[in-house]
Design a protein around this motif. Structure first.
Motif, mmCIF file in Angstrom:
data_model
loop_
_atom_site.group_PDB
_atom_site.id
_atom_site.type_symbol
_atom_site.label_atom_id
_atom_site.label_comp_id
_atom_site.label_asym_id
_atom_site.label_seq_id
_atom_site.Cartn_x
_atom_site.Cartn_y
_atom_site.Cartn_z
ATOM 1 N N GLU A 152 -33.423 -10.052 -32.230
ATOM 2 C CA GLU A 152 -33.008 -10.866 -31.262
ATOM 3 C C GLU A 152 -32.314 -12.357 -32.159
ATOM 4 O O GLU A 152 -32.613 -12.479 -33.502
ATOM 5 N N THR A 153 -31.810 -13.305 -31.514
ATOM 6 C CA THR A 153 -31.438 -14.464 -31.984
ATOM 7 C C THR A 153 -32.570 -15.383 -32.313
ATOM 8 O O THR A 153 -33.763 -15.218 -31.447
ATOM 9 N N THR A 154 -32.519 -16.369 -33.296
ATOM 10 C CA THR A 154 -33.525 -17.389 -33.310
ATOM 11 C C THR A 154 -32.737 -18.804 -33.333
ATOM 12 O O THR A 154 -31.597 -18.855 -33.337
ATOM 13 N N SER A 155 -33.262 -19.658 -33.538
ATOM 14 C CA SER A 155 -32.963 -21.105 -33.533
ATOM 15 C C SER A 155 -33.586 -22.072 -34.638
ATOM 16 O O SER A 155 -34.718 -21.639 -34.982
ATOM 17 N N VAL A 156 -32.826 -23.068 -35.039
ATOM 18 C CA VAL A 156 -33.227 -23.751 -35.835
ATOM 19 C C VAL A 156 -32.815 -25.408 -35.565
ATOM 20 O O VAL A 156 -31.861 -25.615 -34.752
ATOM 21 N N THR A 157 -33.731 -26.295 -35.580
ATOM 22 C CA THR A 157 -33.660 -27.733 -34.849
ATOM 23 C C THR A 157 -33.073 -28.487 -35.976
ATOM 24 O O THR A 157 -33.859 -28.595 -36.956
ATOM 25 N N LEU A 158 -32.144 -29.286 -35.866
ATOM 26 C CA LEU A 158 -31.864 -30.255 -36.976
ATOM 27 C C LEU A 158 -31.808 -31.767 -36.412
ATOM 28 O O LEU A 158 -31.510 -32.084 -35.303
ATOM 29 N N PHE A 159 -32.288 -32.594 -37.431
ATOM 30 C CA PHE A 159 -32.450 -33.905 -36.963
ATOM 31 C C PHE A 159 -31.753 -34.882 -37.853
ATOM 32 O O PHE A 159 -32.058 -34.840 -39.093
ATOM 33 N N VAL A 160 -30.564 -34.950 -37.634
ATOM 34 C CA VAL A 160 -29.433 -35.677 -38.329
ATOM 35 C C VAL A 160 -29.456 -37.230 -38.172
ATOM 36 O O VAL A 160 -29.571 -37.826 -37.113
ATOM 37 N N ASN A 161 -29.309 -37.890 -39.524
ATOM 38 C CA ASN A 161 -29.919 -39.229 -39.674
ATOM 39 C C ASN A 161 -29.038 -39.944 -40.360
ATOM 40 O O ASN A 161 -28.140 -39.384 -41.207
ATOM 41 N N HIS A 162 -28.742 -41.354 -40.073
ATOM 42 C CA HIS A 162 -28.104 -42.372 -40.841
ATOM 43 C C HIS A 162 -28.899 -43.479 -40.844
ATOM 44 O O HIS A 162 -28.540 -44.352 -39.899
ATOM 45 N N PHE A 163 -29.795 -43.779 -41.747
ATOM 46 C CA PHE A 163 -30.503 -44.900 -41.745
ATOM 47 C C PHE A 163 -29.895 -46.306 -42.171
ATOM 48 O O PHE A 163 -28.898 -46.348 -42.610
ATOM 49 N N LYS A 164 -30.602 -47.173 -41.903
ATOM 50 C CA LYS A 164 -30.154 -48.680 -42.155
ATOM 51 C C LYS A 164 -29.917 -48.833 -43.730
ATOM 52 O O LYS A 164 -30.846 -48.205 -44.570
ATOM 53 N N GLY A 169 -29.882 -56.421 -49.453
ATOM 54 C CA GLY A 169 -31.221 -56.373 -50.298
ATOM 55 C C GLY A 169 -31.806 -55.256 -49.985
ATOM 56 O O GLY A 169 -32.281 -55.007 -48.796
ATOM 57 N N ARG A 170 -32.573 -54.326 -50.858
ATOM 58 C CA ARG A 170 -33.634 -53.254 -50.765
ATOM 59 C C ARG A 170 -34.586 -53.866 -49.830
ATOM 60 O O ARG A 170 -35.057 -53.604 -48.918
ATOM 61 N N ALA A 171 -35.253 -54.900 -50.654
ATOM 62 C CA ALA A 171 -36.375 -55.495 -50.141
ATOM 63 C C ALA A 171 -36.257 -55.980 -48.753
ATOM 64 O O ALA A 171 -37.271 -55.857 -47.688
ATOM 65 N N GLN A 172 -35.311 -56.809 -48.427
ATOM 66 C CA GLN A 172 -34.922 -57.355 -47.012
ATOM 67 C C GLN A 172 -34.689 -56.269 -45.950
ATOM 68 O O GLN A 172 -34.890 -56.735 -44.783
ATOM 69 N N THR A 173 -34.234 -55.054 -46.261
ATOM 70 C CA THR A 173 -34.134 -54.110 -45.406
ATOM 71 C C THR A 173 -35.046 -53.092 -45.316
ATOM 72 O O THR A 173 -34.879 -52.090 -44.296
ATOM 73 N N LEU A 212 -36.309 -42.843 -53.685
ATOM 74 C CA LEU A 212 -37.939 -42.882 -53.843
ATOM 75 C C LEU A 212 -38.283 -43.822 -54.677
ATOM 76 O O LEU A 212 -39.633 -44.327 -54.756
ATOM 77 N N GLU A 213 -37.809 -43.936 -56.153
ATOM 78 C CA GLU A 213 -38.161 -44.679 -57.319
ATOM 79 C C GLU A 213 -38.410 -46.073 -56.839
ATOM 80 O O GLU A 213 -37.568 -46.797 -56.321
ATOM 81 N N PRO A 214 -39.598 -46.995 -57.276
ATOM 82 C CA PRO A 214 -39.730 -48.409 -57.037
ATOM 83 C C PRO A 214 -38.801 -49.115 -58.177
ATOM 84 O O PRO A 214 -38.327 -48.336 -59.076
ATOM 85 N N ASP A 215 -38.346 -50.245 -57.728
ATOM 86 C CA ASP A 215 -37.420 -50.909 -58.483
ATOM 87 C C ASP A 215 -37.945 -52.562 -58.550
ATOM 88 O O ASP A 215 -39.013 -52.963 -58.116
ATOM 89 N N GLY A 216 -37.223 -53.514 -58.791
ATOM 90 C CA GLY A 216 -37.551 -54.890 -59.099
ATOM 91 C C GLY A 216 -37.463 -55.353 -57.476
ATOM 92 O O GLY A 216 -38.283 -56.463 -57.440
ATOM 93 N N ASP A 217 -37.081 -54.625 -56.682
ATOM 94 C CA ASP A 217 -37.219 -54.953 -55.097
ATOM 95 C C ASP A 217 -38.525 -54.411 -54.598
ATOM 96 O O ASP A 217 -38.457 -54.442 -53.372
ATOM 97 N N GLY A 218 -39.328 -53.443 -55.295
ATOM 98 C CA GLY A 218 -40.409 -52.942 -54.844
ATOM 99 C C GLY A 218 -40.084 -51.437 -54.593
ATOM 100 O O GLY A 218 -39.168 -50.634 -55.009
#
Length: 321
Positions: A152-164, A169-173, A212-218
């Motif tokens: 039988e066929t199956t399916s996969v669900t994709l959640f496609v994103n492009h965040f802010k 500034g990293r902290a401001q956004t 994922l890494e923190p930096d000077g902006d948190g």
């Protein structure tokens, strides 16, 4: 098992004729209906798009999730001009989203698309008159057929994103990305349940515009999604020095901004599979990459994109009758 080759690629301003200039304030992009003399467009670089097409052809994904596409008609034109036409990717999904510069998320697929759902209507709880998603979280179901016509066929669900983005500034956004990431978690659990949603076949992917890494902006604005125990950040399977997908020359930074997060069950099915980060279209200024490049790639332009495609081969279990 059925194999699915999946990719995410920010194609950097895939426009039909014009693209917005670098540094344009998104808040002013449509103040007069996108008049060319008002918003300072550049003419589209066709050399760039030829190299983008070469990258797409070489990665040979069954399903390609894209960020920064103007609209479906533009994507179909790109498909015709650079990818061999409808016969190569007969299925297209895209919905005009929230970005005032017209950059949307979309999907090209060799396999049938059976369901499309937009979440662009969701409002930001921190600013109830503004949409939460900068573009959209596009939910797409792909029908995956069995190999050699068996089962039988199956399916996969994709959640496609492009965040802010981190513009401003990293902290401001950060707060906006945190709320977007949390909403994606809610969308997935609403679809697949709060009890072990990772047992279902889905993938969250796209340009999440943070690392994922923190930096000077948190700290990071996306860690609650990327480190969620119901998905796996498969790029983390690579050596740390090879995990970058984007080069920012102002800070001379090589970072992972692009993510492919299969559900825990899909990730467990391919424990030894490594993702591919495809860098042949990167500009010459990204000197950390010393491998081959496409003919014609320049110091900054032409190039495929300022992002690298991320490719991963999944094994989907066959559905039982």
């Amino acid at each position: 098992m059925t194999t699915l080759r999946l990719a995410t690629f920010n194609v950097e301003n895939l426009f039909a004729r014009w693209r917005f200039k670098e540094g344009l304030d998104p808040a002013t992009a449509n103040s007069r209906g996108w008049l060319v003399d008002q918003t300072r467009f550049d003419e589209l670089g066709m050399d760039d798009k030829a190299i983008t097409g070469a990258a797409v052809r070489e990665i040979a994904a069954d399903v390609l999730c894209l960020e920064e596409v103007e609209n479906v008609d533009t994507l179909k034109h790109f498909r015709a001009q650079a990818l061999g036409g409808r016969s190569q990717y007969p299925y297209v999904a895209g919905v005009d989203g929230n970005d005032p510069r017209l950059i949307d998320v979309a999907v090209l697929s060799k396999l049938p698309i059976t369901r499309i759902r937009s979440h662009q209507h969701l409002m930001d709880p921190a600013s109830p008159t503004e949409p939460l998603f900068s573009r959209d979280c596009l939910e797409v179901d792909i029908e995956v057929g069995p190999e050699a016509g068996q089962g039988e066929t199956t399916s996969v669900t994709l959640f496609v994103n492009h965040f802010k983005s981190m513009r401003g500034g990293r902290a401001q956004t950060r707060g906006k990305r945190e709320r977007q990431a949390q909403q994606v978690l809610d969308i997935v659990t609403d679809r697949f349940g709060h009890q072990a949603p990772g047992d279902h076949p889905f993938v969250v992917l796209g340009d999440l515009n943070d690392y994922l890494e923190p930096d000077g902006d948190g700290g990071s604005g996306i860690d609650q999604l990327v480190t969620w125990d119901q998905v796996e950040n498969v790029i983390a399977r690579l050596p740390q020095d090879e995990q970058w997908t984007h080069y920012w020359d102002d800070g001379d930074e090589y970072r992972q901004l692009d993510y492919l997060l299969p559900s825990a069950s899909l990730a467990r099915a391919v424990p030894d599979t490594l993702p591919q980060i495809f860098r042949k279209g990167m500009p010459l200024r990204a000197v950390k990459y010393t491998g081959p490049r496409f003919p014609g790639v320049g110091p900054n332009k032409p190039k495929a994109s300022d992002h690298c495609p991320v490719v991963f081969d999944l094994h989907l279990p066959q559905a039982t009758a």
